[in-house]
Design an enzyme around this catalytic site. Structure first.
Site, PDB file in Angstrom:
ATOM      1  N   TRP A 105       0.739  -0.803  -0.177  1.00 24.51           N
ATOM      2  CA  TRP A 105       0.019   0.085  -0.031  1.00 24.51           C
ATOM      3  C   TRP A 105       0.765   1.571   0.061  1.00 24.51           C
ATOM      4  O   TRP A 105       0.083   1.825  -0.721  1.00 24.51           O
ATOM      5  CB  TRP A 105      -0.855  -0.218   0.853  1.00 24.51           C
ATOM      6  CG  TRP A 105      -2.041  -1.670   1.226  1.00 24.51           C
ATOM      7  CD1 TRP A 105      -2.453  -2.168   1.836  1.00 24.51           C
ATOM      8  CD2 TRP A 105      -3.226  -1.594   0.138  1.00 24.51           C
ATOM      9  NE1 TRP A 105      -3.196  -3.396   1.310  1.00 24.51           N
ATOM     10  CE2 TRP A 105      -3.985  -2.433   0.189  1.00 24.51           C
ATOM     11  CE3 TRP A 105      -3.224  -0.597  -1.083  1.00 24.51           C
ATOM     12  CZ2 TRP A 105      -4.401  -2.723  -0.875  1.00 24.51           C
ATOM     13  CZ3 TRP A 105      -4.675  -1.897  -2.230  1.00 24.51           C
ATOM     14  CH2 TRP A 105      -4.674  -2.820  -1.687  1.00 24.51           C
ATOM     15  N   ASP A 176      -1.435   6.935   6.482  1.00 25.79           N
ATOM     16  CA  ASP A 176      -2.522   6.164   6.555  1.00 25.79           C
ATOM     17  C   ASP A 176      -2.891   4.640   7.087  1.00 25.79           C
ATOM     18  O   ASP A 176      -1.761   4.072   7.732  1.00 25.79           O
ATOM     19  CB  ASP A 176      -2.578   5.042   5.392  1.00 25.79           C
ATOM     20  CG  ASP A 176      -3.561   3.318   4.271  1.00 25.79           C
ATOM     21  OD1 ASP A 176      -4.647   3.767   5.312  1.00 25.79           O
ATOM     22  OD2 ASP A 176      -2.862   3.804   3.521  1.00 25.79           O
ATOM     23  N   LYS A 200     -11.887  -1.866   6.992  1.00 23.60           N
ATOM     24  CA  LYS A 200     -10.983  -2.935   8.009  1.00 23.60           C
ATOM     25  C   LYS A 200     -11.501  -3.346   9.429  1.00 23.60           C
ATOM     26  O   LYS A 200     -12.317  -4.349   9.752  1.00 23.60           O
ATOM     27  CB  LYS A 200      -9.248  -2.482   7.861  1.00 23.60           C
ATOM     28  CG  LYS A 200      -9.140  -2.245   6.399  1.00 23.60           C
ATOM     29  CD  LYS A 200      -9.024  -3.673   5.669  1.00 23.60           C
ATOM     30  CE  LYS A 200      -8.587  -3.071   3.827  1.00 23.60           C
ATOM     31  NZ  LYS A 200      -7.792  -2.623   3.815  1.00 23.60           N
TER      32      LYS A 200
END
Ligand SMILES: *Cc1c(COP(=O)(O)O)cnc(C)c1O
Length: 364
Positions: A105, A176, A200
């Site tokens: 990511w 993030d 999540k």
């Protein structure tokens, strides 16, 4: 299966949500609290919906202790759209940014930023397949960078910034937090911008949370598409256009539940216990190994392997047969990964360990 007939879902996302929240959402699905309509059908400009989104924001602010000079926005497009919105809005002076690359990511975020300015990869743990978090000191950073970007929890590799946040001085730190938001107390003041997709640890996919210091808002270039300008969302309370209404509502119910149950600290304590149990067993096992260095291990995503790809596959299949599902590692690295977000009960972790012990005994 004793989880009310439901499987224990170890998926990295979308992932388990608190059962009581879903039951309450179900009970209110067609007629929300006597309004005569579903939240899905409601005008986002209605008083009923206004109360929902305002409570969601207020509860998130309280849970995360978000200072008044930070805006909270509920956007769409997932963390992936943030990979573009961050550079589009924050490349405002030198058009340089520092990225610490700790996994897939982080790499994707850096690649997206390169489309808009100069990206310096100041550290990376790729050479060791991202099994640790590189320690970055101030002298490694670009003094005139517009911002520094980190991925706080690396969902695929199972690493996390534990007890260390890079000191970036006056350069805004962007994080993030898609796979760890609400699992630990963070000092929001240390960040210029925090973003997280909801699916999540918060709610259904479709909502993205952005927490942004207000002095960083308003620097998007004139060519910036309207939706991608944070200023538009900040000025309109996430209501410039139709927000992801239902997702915000469910996320808000999760925030309210966490608040009712005492906030993030007690939740974090349980998350630590769950992860410790699982890592302790893996570290004591002759069959399973956790590749991540101990000090950088994630509480949310526990990565482990047997070292034999066929045996890993057998493990995942046999676990699934007993209601422990989605235990395969990310398709890019294989092995196993147990994502044990806030909503995974201790019972799920205990069942997993029990199953791992049995599997180990049978596959010596
Ligand atoms: C899942 C994830 C993403 C991607 O999120 P989308 O909502 O699918 O765009 C980005 N960063 C991290 C850390 C993630 O866990």
């Amino acid at each position: 299966m004793s989880n009310n007939g439901r499987v224990f879902n170890f998926s990295a996302g979308p992932s388990m949500l608190p059962l009581d929240v879903m039951e309450d959402v179900a009970a209110n699905l067609t007629n929300y609290k006597g309004c005569g309509q579903s939240v899905m059908e409601m005008s986002h400009r209605s008083a009923d919906y206004k109360a929902i989104i305002e409570a969601a924001e207020a509860n998130l602010r309280e849970l995360m202790n978000i200072p008044d000079n930070y805006k909270v926005m509920f956007l769409q497009g997932g963390a992936t759209l943030q990979f573009a919105m961050v550079p589009l809005n924050l490349f405002r002076k030198s058009k340089k940014a520092d990225y610490i690359v700790t996994g897939t990511w982080a790499k994707k975020a850096a690649a997206e930023a390169k489309k808009f300015g100069q990206v310096n990869i100041v550290a990376s743990s790729e050479e060791s397949t991202f099994t640790y978090i590189p320690k970055v000191t101030k002298d490694m950073l670009t003094p005139d960078a517009d911002y520094v970007h980190i991925t706080f929890n690396n969902t695929i590799y199972g690493t996390h910034y534990n007890d260390y946040i890079p000191d970036t001085g006056n350069v805004p730190l962007v994080a993030d937090m898609s796979s760890c938001i609400l699992s630990e107390e963070v000092d929001v003041k240390k960040f210029g911008l925090i973003y997280a997709g909801a699916q999540k640890n918060v709610g259904p996919a479709g909502v993205t949370i952005v927490i942004m210091r207000d002095d960083l808002i308003g620097f998007a270039p004139e060519t910036c598409p309207t939706y991608l300008d944070y200023k538009i969302h900040a000025e309109n309370g996430s209501m410039y256009n139709t927000p992801p209404c239902f997702g915000i509502y469910v996320a808000g119910e999760v925030f309210a539940k966490i608040k009712r149950e005492g906030g993030i600290a007690p939740l974090h304590k349980i998350d630590v216990e769950k992860a410790k149990k699982l890592y302790d067993y893996i570290d004591s096992s002759a069959l399973f190994k956790a590749p991540v260095v101990k000090e950088d291990r994630s509480l949310m995503n526990v990565v482990f392997v047997t070292g034999n790809a066929d045996l890993d596959k057998k493990f995942v299949a046999e676990a699934k047969a007993v209601g422990l599902v989605n235990l395969s590692g990310h398709r890019s690295i294989g092995g196993m990964r147990a994502s044990i977000y806030n909503a995974m009960p201790m019972e799920g972790v205990e069942k997993l360990i029990e199953f791992m012990k049995k599997f180990e005994a049978e596959n010596k």
